[in-house]
Design a protein around this motif. Structure first.
Motif, PDB file in Angstrom:
ATOM      1  N   ALA A 155       0.852  -1.187   0.000  1.00  0.00           N
ATOM      2  CA  ALA A 155       0.000   0.000   0.000  1.00  0.00           C
ATOM      3  C   ALA A 155       0.891   1.242   0.000  1.00  0.00           C
ATOM      4  N   VAL A 209       2.435   6.360   4.171  1.00  0.00           N
ATOM      5  CA  VAL A 209       2.034   7.646   4.741  1.00  0.00           C
ATOM      6  C   VAL A 209       3.332   8.377   5.050  1.00  0.00           C
ATOM      7  N   VAL A 268      -3.102   9.514   8.419  1.00  0.00           N
ATOM      8  CA  VAL A 268      -4.216   8.932   7.670  1.00  0.00           C
ATOM      9  C   VAL A 268      -5.520   9.566   8.147  1.00  0.00           C
ATOM     10  N   LEU A 328      -9.616   3.208   3.088  1.00  0.00           N
ATOM     11  CA  LEU A 328      -8.922   2.672   4.262  1.00  0.00           C
ATOM     12  C   LEU A 328      -8.896   1.145   4.267  1.00  0.00           C
ATOM     13  N   ASP A 359      -5.664  -1.303  -0.518  1.00  0.00           N
ATOM     14  CA  ASP A 359      -4.214  -1.117  -0.546  1.00  0.00           C
ATOM     15  C   ASP A 359      -3.750  -0.209  -1.687  1.00  0.00           C
ATOM     16  N   ARG A 377      -4.136   5.919  -0.046  1.00  0.00           N
ATOM     17  CA  ARG A 377      -4.144   6.327   1.353  1.00  0.00           C
ATOM     18  C   ARG A 377      -4.678   7.758   1.424  1.00  0.00           C
ATOM     19  N   VAL A 414      -4.982  11.136   3.263  1.00  0.00           N
ATOM     20  CA  VAL A 414      -4.070  11.733   4.241  1.00  0.00           C
ATOM     21  C   VAL A 414      -4.440  13.194   4.491  1.00  0.00           C
ATOM     22  N   GLU A 418      -4.506  12.416  -1.404  1.00  0.00           N
ATOM     23  CA  GLU A 418      -4.608  10.969  -1.571  1.00  0.00           C
ATOM     24  C   GLU A 418      -3.310  10.511  -2.221  1.00  0.00           C
TER      25      GLU A 418
END
Length: 192
Positions: A18, A21, A32, A73, A76, A79, A81, A94
């Motif tokens: 994934a 972050v 996240v 969430l 994968d 993310r 953020v 994202e």
């Protein structure tokens, strides 16, 4: 002992995890985004703002955003953020695996390439140099988090000249105009 093929390292990259972050230096912070509470309401409100909605086209209802964030969430590929500056959330981004995104149909995406969609949520926080200040730190953090990543891409709407100027000032180079679902975009690239 099994002979090592030159394709072995590429095969390993096909299994890209994934998106990471980013661990940003102060005064920046990234985390996240949650699919409920404060985060949900903030992301929803920001995407309703005219300066964001005009180009992101995601002025969805609160339940739609709740579902969208929950789906992101659980997967994968992307993310969601929230990026804060001096402790204040200012940017929704994202981070996505470009090879698993529609942009992969427009350029030869490698398995570990990352993509970014980002928006400054509050109109009052635009035109303050936040994006151009953040981008070098953000790309450095993403390259550090994924040593196999060699490129990070952005795909702003070609009409969003304010964002394009900020992205260029932040280290991205225009590569090509591309058609994505719902927009003519400018593919922009930052290489390791």
């Amino acid at each position: 002992m099994k002979p090592v093929s030159h394709l072995d390292s590429y095969r390993l990259q096909l299994m890209a995890d994934a998106p990471p972050v980013p661990d940003l230096p102060m005064p920046w912070d990234a985390r996240v985004a949650r699919s409920d509470g404060y985060d949900l309401h903030l992301v929803h409100r920001w995407n309703q703002a005219p300066h964001v909605a005009a180009f992101r086209r995601q002025a969805w209802t609160l339940p739609q955003w709740e579902r969208r964030l929950a789906e992101l969430l659980a997967g994968d590929d992307v993310r969601p953020v929230l990026v804060s500056w001096h402790g204040r959330p200012v940017i929704y981004t994202e981070v996505y695996r470009a090879a698993r995104h529609a942009v992969a149909h427009c350029y030869r995406a490698r398995p570990h390439d990352l993509g970014l969609n980002l928006a400054v949520g509050e109109l009052a926080m635009t035109d303050r140099g936040l994006v151009r200040s953040l981008l070098p730190r953000l790309t450095d953090a993403l390259f550090e988090a994924d040593p196999h990543c060699t490129r990070i891409v952005l795909e702003p709407d070609v009409r969003n000249t304010r964002a394009i100027r900020s992205f260029e000032a932040g280290g991205f180079v225009a590569a090509d105009e591309i058609m994505l679902p719902g927009k003519l975009a400018l593919l922009m690239v930052c290489k390791r």
